[in-house]
Design an enzyme around this catalytic site. Structure first.
Site, short mmCIF file in Angstrom:
data_model
loop_
_atom_site.label_atom_id
_atom_site.label_comp_id
_atom_site.label_asym_id
_atom_site.label_seq_id
_atom_site.Cartn_x
_atom_site.Cartn_y
_atom_site.Cartn_z
N HIS A 22 -0.02 -24.55 44.37
CA HIS A 22 0.02 -23.65 45.65
C HIS A 22 0.87 -22.44 45.26
O HIS A 22 2.16 -22.51 44.96
CB HIS A 22 0.49 -24.38 47.01
CG HIS A 22 0.28 -23.52 48.32
ND1 HIS A 22 1.34 -23.27 48.79
CD2 HIS A 22 -0.60 -22.93 48.60
CE1 HIS A 22 1.18 -22.60 49.85
NE2 HIS A 22 -0.10 -22.28 49.68
N ASP A 64 -5.43 -19.26 48.80
CA ASP A 64 -4.39 -19.57 49.53
C ASP A 64 -4.67 -19.02 51.11
O ASP A 64 -4.96 -17.78 51.21
CB ASP A 64 -3.21 -18.69 49.05
CG ASP A 64 -1.87 -19.18 49.81
OD1 ASP A 64 -1.73 -20.04 50.78
OD2 ASP A 64 -0.70 -19.18 49.09
N TYR A 108 0.23 -4.37 37.39
CA TYR A 108 0.65 -4.93 36.09
C TYR A 108 1.79 -5.77 36.00
O TYR A 108 1.98 -6.78 35.56
CB TYR A 108 1.06 -3.74 34.85
CG TYR A 108 -0.15 -2.77 34.56
CD1 TYR A 108 -1.45 -3.27 34.62
CD2 TYR A 108 0.05 -1.35 34.17
CE1 TYR A 108 -2.49 -2.63 34.14
CE2 TYR A 108 -1.16 -0.63 33.68
CZ TYR A 108 -2.34 -1.37 33.85
OH TYR A 108 -3.50 -0.57 33.16
#
Length: 142
Positions: A22, A64, A108
């Site tokens: 998670h 999530d 990035y």
């Protein structure tokens, strides 16, 4: 071969999805993304487009629910005259879930912290997508 697992998902990718917990994030990288230089866990998915890969992953991988936006996109760089119709395709795949848009270098950096990067052959610009794994609820295991 196993029942119920989309054939677009390689055994290596299924293993990675199983290992993730998670809150872990995984990057679905387009063909333009510097994937190999941004991770120690690179999975090749050559010949694959991100929308189809996203759809297959979401059959096994809950997003999530404890964050406002479990999906992260790279903002278009100012001055870059690019249309992003693939974002609407993603929205159709994920329903009511929200997206966070982050600046290119922030994306990035976040990708470097991801559990893994999946390098695809997606040609659309700004198609990179980070997805955050949610909790697999007990009723989903039955």
């Amino acid at each position: 071969m196993l029942k119920g697992i989309p054939s677009i998902l390689s055994p290596e990718l299924v293993k990675i999805l199983m290992e993730m917990g998670h809150g872990d994030e995984i990057v679905l990288a387009d063909a333009h993304f510097p994937a190999a230089s941004h991770t120690n866990c690179l999975i090749r998915s050559d010949g694959t487009a991100i929308p189809e890969l996203l759809e297959a992953i979401l059959k096994l991988f809950p997003l999530d629910d404890y964050v406002s936006a479990p999906l992260i996109l790279m903002k278009v760089v100012p001055g870059d005259d690019v249309e992003t119709p693939i974002w609407q395709v993603y929205q159709k795949k994920v329903g009511s879930y929200s997206f966070e848009h982050v600046e290119r270098f922030e994306f990035y950096q976040r990708a470097k912290q991801a559990y893994a990067i999946i390098a695809t052959s997606e040609k659309a610009q700004y198609a990179n997508l980070i997805i955050k794994k949610g909790v697999v609820k007990e009723e989903e295991l039955r």
